[in-house]
Design a protein around this motif. Sequence first.
Motif, PDB file in Angstrom:
ATOM      1  N   LYS A 238       0.819  -1.220   0.000  1.00  0.00           N
ATOM      2  CA  LYS A 238       0.000   0.000   0.000  1.00  0.00           C
ATOM      3  C   LYS A 238       0.851   1.267   0.000  1.00  0.00           C
ATOM      4  O   LYS A 238       0.585   2.223   0.737  1.00  0.00           O
ATOM      5  N   VAL A 239       1.854   1.301  -0.852  1.00  0.00           N
ATOM      6  CA  VAL A 239       2.705   2.485  -0.972  1.00  0.00           C
ATOM      7  C   VAL A 239       2.065   3.444  -1.970  1.00  0.00           C
ATOM      8  O   VAL A 239       1.897   3.084  -3.152  1.00  0.00           O
ATOM      9  N   PRO A 240       1.693   4.661  -1.577  1.00  0.00           N
ATOM     10  CA  PRO A 240       1.052   5.597  -2.503  1.00  0.00           C
ATOM     11  C   PRO A 240       2.083   6.310  -3.395  1.00  0.00           C
ATOM     12  O   PRO A 240       3.207   6.591  -2.974  1.00  0.00           O
ATOM     13  N   PHE A 241       1.687   6.575  -4.625  1.00  0.00           N
ATOM     14  CA  PHE A 241       2.552   7.324  -5.538  1.00  0.00           C
ATOM     15  C   PHE A 241       1.693   8.082  -6.537  1.00  0.00           C
ATOM     16  O   PHE A 241       0.560   7.702  -6.839  1.00  0.00           O
ATOM     17  N   GLU A 242       2.270   9.154  -7.071  1.00  0.00           N
ATOM     18  CA  GLU A 242       1.585   9.984  -8.060  1.00  0.00           C
ATOM     19  C   GLU A 242       2.459  10.285  -9.263  1.00  0.00           C
ATOM     20  O   GLU A 242       1.962  10.882 -10.236  1.00  0.00           O
ATOM     21  N   ILE A 243       3.722   9.886  -9.211  1.00  0.00           N
ATOM     22  CA  ILE A 243       4.663  10.245 -10.269  1.00  0.00           C
ATOM     23  C   ILE A 243       5.128   8.986 -10.982  1.00  0.00           C
ATOM     24  O   ILE A 243       5.552   8.015 -10.346  1.00  0.00           O
TER      25      ILE A 243
END
Length: 340
Positions: A238-243
């Motif tokens: 559950k590691v969030p990322f946007e890039i």
Amino acid sequence: MPPLLDEFEDAWTDYSFSRAGFEMSRDSTDSQGLPPTAPRTTSTPLHKASAKRVAVEPSLDYSSTSTHSESDDATVRPQFKRQKLTIELNEEDQASHETTEAVAASEDVSTEDFRPPWTGTHVRLRSCSVLPSELVYPKSQYQGWTAPLPVHPETAAIYDLLHEWKRLQSSLSEEDQSEYVMFRLSDFSVYRSSTNNSQWDSSYEFVPLQNLKTKGGADKLLFDGVLTVGSVHRYVEKVPFEILAVEGYDELSWHTVEGKIFLQSHKGRIENIWYQLAEPAEEYRRYFEPYFWIANLAKHFLDYLFAEPDLTLNHFCTQFYNWVVLQHGEDKSFNQWLTR
């Protein structure tokens, strides 16, 4: 089809009465001391589906009954013998033998007495195929699943991996040291974060990477996977990322973007750490491969634009394919991409 035993008994009864009347009309001295003559018998294997009662065909020559004359000095006495037959099969008959067993089984007929003689071990080869996974959620969302490694928070994983990264970089010369901090991300899967949509809840569903930051897509995604630096491995969830970044544009010497796709998480951005995508998890592969094909197409598209500034749409229709094959046609990974 050989006659059954009951049919032989009825036929023999009628034949015996007619023969008895014929014998009484003959002189008793003509047949004294003469041995009886047994008719010829032939054995014909029956089809297993119909061999329920008898497997022998005694051959009676009924024509001798009506044409018997006074010169005949032998009494016809049919010899009935119940025999147990076996069927010997060669390689050409094996297929029909298996079909016969299937027919017999459908008619509830025992074929135990008609099996071919065989002293060796019966070996039946079978083949099977394993279907690809059809999961739509990561394994971490299923109760009872055990992770391949202990689950680490991303912060703790970054601390351990960054320490190993610095140790490895210190052993290299300045020319060989990397400009960016990169951790290898393998066995990964990407999925949506939790949503509050009451009409359609797509929380934690797999999603391809091309849906990030697009209309109708998602502004933030999550990933599970194994982060690796050297011999240090850390499993995170559950590691969030946007890039999402793709390297290799305007590099004609690079035939593919394999190993050139990177993610940057929220916490990784603080330390300027990138996660280099390697092999996806098996259940996520069918989501990642379409994106990987699109990423390669985008690379070749931009490379063509950079190489030929004065292009029109007609150039892409008539010359783009030939240009790409000329640049990368000898590379195996490129040809694999082209055939998909």
